[in-house]
Motif scaffolding. Structure first.
Motif, PDB file in Angstrom:
ATOM      1  N   THR A   1      48.961  16.792   9.915  1.00 20.72           N
ATOM      2  CA  THR A   1      48.175  16.610   8.715  1.00 20.72           C
ATOM      3  C   THR A   1      47.371  15.294   8.393  1.00 20.72           C
ATOM      4  N   ILE A   2      47.748  14.564   9.220  1.00 21.11           N
ATOM      5  CA  ILE A   2      46.980  13.359   8.917  1.00 21.11           C
ATOM      6  C   ILE A   2      45.757  13.232   9.971  1.00 21.11           C
ATOM      7  N   ALA A   3      45.873  13.317  11.346  1.00 17.47           N
ATOM      8  CA  ALA A   3      44.766  12.984  12.093  1.00 17.47           C
ATOM      9  C   ALA A   3      44.423  14.258  13.187  1.00 17.47           C
ATOM     10  N   ALA A   4      44.593  15.488  12.856  1.00 19.75           N
ATOM     11  CA  ALA A   4      44.257  16.413  13.757  1.00 19.75           C
ATOM     12  C   ALA A   4      42.823  16.535  13.715  1.00 19.75           C
ATOM     13  N   ALA A   5      42.176  16.759  14.924  1.00 17.01           N
ATOM     14  CA  ALA A   5      40.905  16.583  15.210  1.00 17.01           C
ATOM     15  C   ALA A   5      39.798  17.590  14.479  1.00 17.01           C
ATOM     16  N   ASN A   6      38.555  16.978  13.995  1.00 18.77           N
ATOM     17  CA  ASN A   6      37.730  17.692  13.495  1.00 18.77           C
ATOM     18  C   ASN A   6      36.884  18.624  14.442  1.00 18.77           C
ATOM     19  N   ASP A   7      37.679  19.448  15.204  1.00 15.93           N
ATOM     20  CA  ASP A   7      37.001  20.399  16.317  1.00 15.93           C
ATOM     21  C   ASP A   7      36.388  21.708  15.732  1.00 15.93           C
ATOM     22  N   GLY A   8      36.759  22.146  14.768  1.00 20.12           N
ATOM     23  CA  GLY A   8      36.408  23.562  14.257  1.00 20.12           C
ATOM     24  C   GLY A   8      37.675  24.656  14.598  1.00 20.12           C
ATOM     25  N   PHE A   9      38.617  24.088  15.233  1.00 23.25           N
ATOM     26  CA  PHE A   9      39.811  24.803  15.756  1.00 23.25           C
ATOM     27  C   PHE A   9      41.043  24.759  14.873  1.00 23.25           C
ATOM     28  N   GLU A  10      41.256  25.609  14.138  1.00 22.36           N
ATOM     29  CA  GLU A  10      42.475  25.778  13.379  1.00 22.36           C
ATOM     30  C   GLU A  10      42.499  25.112  12.066  1.00 22.36           C
TER      31      GLU A  10
END
Length: 171
Positions: A1-10
């Motif tokens: 919720t906080i730091a999941a990557a902004n990589d276009g995946f999920e």
């Protein structure tokens, strides 16, 4: 919720470029040293501490001055402590009902830190989330119902509770 990557995946975290310091503070039985972990995080560079945890409702009146002192220590060092308000499970009654006040450590938000309750996508209060009560405290609501979240082994699932709302605020 906080730091999941902004990589276009999920999913993407609300603060996807944040650095996180995961600390295990409680065993599966609820024992541990939360005050020590708070001080460790503060002394090792944390700006914000998310505490998506709480003491069970059956011991909701649990009071640990060391935790309160550690949250105050964080506050005095400029670190914000964000805590989940709790989900109102009353184990001794074997039922789910929101409690009129947050569980600890969120109940410390009368002095320092912030307690977070949950809302759904229509801005309705999470039915089982503990309320802010009649005592003035730093309390806000954030998404906490059916939040799409990462889980182990590269999986994802929908989760509900104030432990999902607190990281939105911490992020």
């Amino acid at each position: 919720t906080i730091a999941a990557a902004n990589d276009g995946f999920e999913i993407t975290g609300v603060a996807y470029d944040a650095k996180i310091m995961p600390l295990k503070v409680l065993s599966s039985y609820g024992s541990g040293n939360l005050s020590k972990a708070i001080r460790y995080a503060v002394d090792n560079g944390a700006d914000v501490i998310n505490m998506s945890l709480g003491y069970p409702a059956k011991i909701n009146n649990y009071f640990d001055q060391n935790v309160g002192d550690s949250i105050k220590y964080a506050h005095d060092k400029g670190v914000v402590c964000v805590t989940a308000a709790g989900n109102g499970y009353q184990g001794h009654l074997n039922k789910w009902d929101p409690l009129p006040n947050p569980s600890y450590p969120a109940r410390w938000a009368t002095r320092v830190g912030m307690a977070v309750g949950g809302i759904d996508k229509n801005n309705n209060l999470y039915k089982q989330g503990n309320r802010s009560g009649n005592t003035q405290l730093n309390y806000v609501n954030a998404p906490g119902v059916q939040v799409y979240s990462a889980k182990g082994n590269n999986g994802y699932q929908y989760l509900t509770g104030t432990s999902m709302a607190a990281p939105h605020v911490a992020g």
